[in-house]
Design an enzyme around this catalytic site. Structure first.
Site, PDB file in Angstrom:
ATOM      1  N   MET A   1      90.339   7.376  87.276  1.00 16.39           N
ATOM      2  CA  MET A   1      89.490   8.543  86.990  1.00 16.39           C
ATOM      3  C   MET A   1      88.327   8.582  87.959  1.00 16.39           C
ATOM      4  O   MET A   1      87.205   8.267  87.617  1.00 16.39           O
ATOM      5  CB  MET A   1      88.979   8.445  85.551  1.00 16.39           C
ATOM      6  CG  MET A   1      88.580   9.770  84.989  1.00 16.39           C
ATOM      7  SD  MET A   1      88.123   9.656  83.275  1.00 16.39           S
ATOM      8  CE  MET A   1      86.366   9.377  83.367  1.00 16.39           C
ATOM      9  N   CYS A   2      88.612   8.934  89.201  1.00 13.07           N
ATOM     10  CA  CYS A   2      87.543   8.994  90.191  1.00 13.07           C
ATOM     11  C   CYS A   2      86.781  10.305  90.041  1.00 13.07           C
ATOM     12  O   CYS A   2      87.221  11.212  89.358  1.00 13.07           O
ATOM     13  CB  CYS A   2      88.113   8.932  91.593  1.00 13.07           C
ATOM     14  SG  CYS A   2      89.121   7.478  91.870  1.00 13.07           S
ATOM     15  N   GLY A   3      85.641  10.378  90.689  1.00 10.46           N
ATOM     16  CA  GLY A   3      84.896  11.633  90.739  1.00 10.46           C
ATOM     17  C   GLY A   3      84.793  12.087  92.177  1.00 10.46           C
ATOM     18  O   GLY A   3      84.514  11.280  93.067  1.00 10.46           O
ATOM     19  N   ARG A  30      82.314   8.361  85.969  1.00  9.54           N
ATOM     20  CA  ARG A  30      83.760   8.478  86.209  1.00  9.54           C
ATOM     21  C   ARG A  30      84.321   7.280  86.950  1.00  9.54           C
ATOM     22  O   ARG A  30      85.535   7.110  87.012  1.00  9.54           O
ATOM     23  CB  ARG A  30      84.063   9.745  87.020  1.00  9.54           C
ATOM     24  CG  ARG A  30      83.825  11.011  86.266  1.00  9.54           C
ATOM     25  CD  ARG A  30      84.281  12.206  87.064  1.00  9.54           C
ATOM     26  NE  ARG A  30      85.721  12.250  87.178  1.00  9.54           N
ATOM     27  CZ  ARG A  30      86.524  12.867  86.320  1.00  9.54           C
ATOM     28  NH1 ARG A  30      86.020  13.475  85.279  1.00  9.54           N
ATOM     29  NH2 ARG A  30      87.828  12.868  86.503  1.00  9.54           N
ATOM     30  N   ASN A 190      91.162  12.507  94.234  1.00 11.89           N
ATOM     31  CA  ASN A 190      91.182  12.037  92.855  1.00 11.89           C
ATOM     32  C   ASN A 190      92.607  12.196  92.349  1.00 11.89           C
ATOM     33  O   ASN A 190      93.119  13.309  92.304  1.00 11.89           O
ATOM     34  CB  ASN A 190      90.203  12.871  92.015  1.00 11.89           C
ATOM     35  CG  ASN A 190      90.203  12.483  90.556  1.00 11.89           C
ATOM     36  OD1 ASN A 190      90.630  11.385  90.201  1.00 11.89           O
ATOM     37  ND2 ASN A 190      89.734  13.373  89.722  1.00 11.89           N
TER      38      ASN A 190
END
Lengths: 311, 289
Positions: A1-3, A30, A190
């Site tokens: 769950m990258c931002g 995130r 992402n």
């Protein structure tokens, strides 16, 4: 769950460094593993800004010998620069393992970059006329403080705050990726790419190099390959939706453009704000609100949507 | 039925009835004896602790600099004091605002919220004068949510009751796993809307993305505009007069009635070709077989 986050000012320069820091800081929940920036200043023809790292942050704790190793690697890099006829106009070292050179070079920068990266432990993070790519472990405030990003003036920027799911927690697996060796192109992503190894082998057969095992690096190499073959940024983004499998939302920046692409499933978030002179986008609305606290209209792009904006 | 007559069953206590119906043969760990609620109890039997509020008692709260927890517990404190109308100022994309409100309340949010806005609610009327992020109104049980601008993906995921209305466009997977209630979208909706829908109604005044109603079990989707493609086992059905009357009433109520009226709406229902389940509980099977 990258931002992920991106912003572009149309026809004017702004303090994109501090704006991106505010956006990424709002997104840090995130992913706390690392933070990265690709910021675009005023391009200077003939001069190249090279950002490189000569060791990983974690190497620094591995004993006293590392300081000498770093010195040796830097000496080697500088010897290669000299060999390729690049003149070092200035040199900074925000961290012991992370350097910034301003170079004057007339020859084939791609070839020089490849030569430099043959040195063990050395990775060029970015090289371009306008692009500066900064990534390190820690949240946005830590990284921007260490690298003096709050004073950075430019037209556009992309950024990334990472939760490592598919590869290691280190600088080489952190985003953004420079689209090596293509001048001034960077990518943040992402999602997960499921045909990573198939695509990676295909790219390797075409002569491209991979520094990490991170699936997102593929998008940078893929974009670089397309752009080098004369494909426009927009077409490359569209083509990627067909050819790359998995869930992804990614942003690509070039010296004067910012583009986005969303996969067929639209499973990764992106919120977009568009006005006459500023376009801002991020995984979550909080990031956009960090730089635009007033009431604004935003929307979520749909599946397979591709957009490109000009600075 | 297991050797007892209806008249005999009527005379028995619940305890005896359970034994007579053969439910004791299965290890149910007391489930059959569980009393959900006592019909003789007060009217508010679901949440007896829920506060009584007065809609005319109004207050404002500035969310600036507050954490989500502070805002949400602040709303509860105000409700305990009897405030029936709460206005939230400066939400600035904050996540999880106003979740889990289990009482009547008039909640007005002046601005935009992030993910999971007013999820898990049972009862309040919410108006959001901005946009919302992903998963707004997730698993709401009753009440109304009215959003002025656009909404993100998974809008009204697993909603079970109430009306969830967005004037603008919403993202993909709207009403995923919908189990009841009504979702109304003034604009367009993204891909895979109504995915695994089980009950309830969804109304989209604009266009719908690809795979609409994919793997839906039941429920109804009405679309005013174009449908890019239907998902697996989603089929078009005839729009009846009852549907039209219902659509007219709902859309008029929320001021979203299209100029063309409701005759042009397409009705999508489950084809029911994927229904391969043994849908009886073990105890039910015993009673029948």
């Amino acid at each position: 769950m990258c931002g992920i986050a991106g912003l572009i000012h149309k026809g004017k320069s702004s303090s994109v460094g501090s704006e991106m820091t505010a956006m990424l800081q709002a997104l840090k929940h995130r992913g706390p593993d690392s933070t990265g920036y690709a910021v675009y200043g005023t391009p200077t023809e003939g001069d190249y800004i090279m950002r490189l790292k000569v060791a990983e942050a974690e190497d620094m704790e591995k004993g006293r010998g590392i300081h000498q190793v770093i010195k040796d690697r830097i000496a080697e890099v500088e010897a290669i620069l000299k060999e390729h006829g690049a003149k070092v106009k200035s040199k900074d070292a925000p961290r012991e393992y992370s350097l910034r050179y301003v170079l004057n070079h007339k020859g084939d920068t791609g070839e020089m970059a490849e030569h430099i990266e043959e040195t063990e432990g050395v990775e060029i993070l970015s090289m371009g006329n306008g692009l500066e790519l900064i990534k390190d472990l820690g949240d946005a405030s830590v990284v921007s403080e260490a690298y003096g990003l709050n004073d950075f003036q430019g037209t556009h920027a992309i950024g990334h705050t990472r939760m490592a799911t598919e590869s290691d927690v280190d600088i080489k697996s952190a985003h953004p990726y420079w689209a090596f060796p293509y001048n001034d192109v960077s990518v943040v992503h992402n999602g997960q790419i499921t045909n990573y190894w198939i695509m990676r082998r295909e790219m390797e057969r075409k002569g491209h190099r991979f520094m990490s095992n991170c699936d997102s690096e593929l998008l940078a190499v893929y974009t670089a390959h397309n752009l080098a073959n004369g494909v426009s940024l927009e077409d490359s983004l569209r083509q990627s939706i067909e050819e790359i499998d998995g869930v992804f939302t990614y942003l690509v920046a070039t010296k004067d453009q910012l583009g986005m692409a969303k996969d067929t499933m639209a499973a990764k978030p992106l919120v977009l704000y568009e006005s006459d002179d500023l376009i801002a986008m991020a995984s979550e609305e909080v990031a956009i609100r960090a730089i635009l606290p007033e009431e604004i209209d935003t929307y979520d792009p749909y599946d397979e949507e591709v957009r490109v904006w000009q600075a | 039925m297991a050797g007892v007559t209806d008249a005999e069953l009527k005379e028995m206590t619940q305890e005896e009835r359970v034994t007579a119906l053969g439910m004791r043969t299965e290890a149910l760990t007391g489930k059959s004896l569980y009393v959900e609620f006592d019909p003789d109890a007060e009217e508010r039997f679901t949440y007896p602790w829920a506060p009584d509020v007065d809609f005319n008692k109004r207050t404002e709260m500035d969310c600036d600099g507050m954490t989500t927890t502070e805002v949400n517990s602040g709303i509860r404190d105000l409700m305990a004091q009897g405030y029936g109308t709460v206005v939230l100022k400066n939400p600035r994309g904050m996540h999880s605002l106003g979740v889990g409100i289990l009482s009547k309340l008039n909640l007005i949010i002046e601005g935009s919220t992030g993910y999971f806005a007013v999820g898990l609610i049972d009862g309040p009327n919410v108006r959001i004068n901005g946009r919302v992020g992903w998963s707004c109104g997730e698993n709401m049980m009753s009440g109304t949510i009215m959003i002025e601008k656009n909404a993100g993906s998974t809008f009204g995921a697993a909603i079970r009751g109430g009306d969830l209305v967005c004037r603008g466009s919403v993202g993909s997977r709207t009403g995923i796993d919908q189990k009841g209630g009504t979702i109304i979208v003034g604009g367009d909706t993204g891909a895979l809307s109504g995915f695994m829908m089980q009950r309830g109604r969804m109304v989209v005044c604009g266009n719908a993305g690809k795979n609409l109603g994919d793997s839906m079990y039941d429920g109804t989707i009405f679309v005013g505009g174009e449908i890019k493609s239907l998902g697996v086992d989603a089929v078009e059905a005839e729009l009846t007069d009852l549907d039209k009357a219902w659509l007219t009433r709902k859309l008029t109520q929320y001021g979203l009635m299209p100029e063309k009226g409701v005759d042009h709406f397409t009705k999508i229902v489950a084809g029911k070709m994927l229904w391969n389940y043994d849908n009886l509980e073990p105890t039910e099977k015993k009673l029948i077989l």
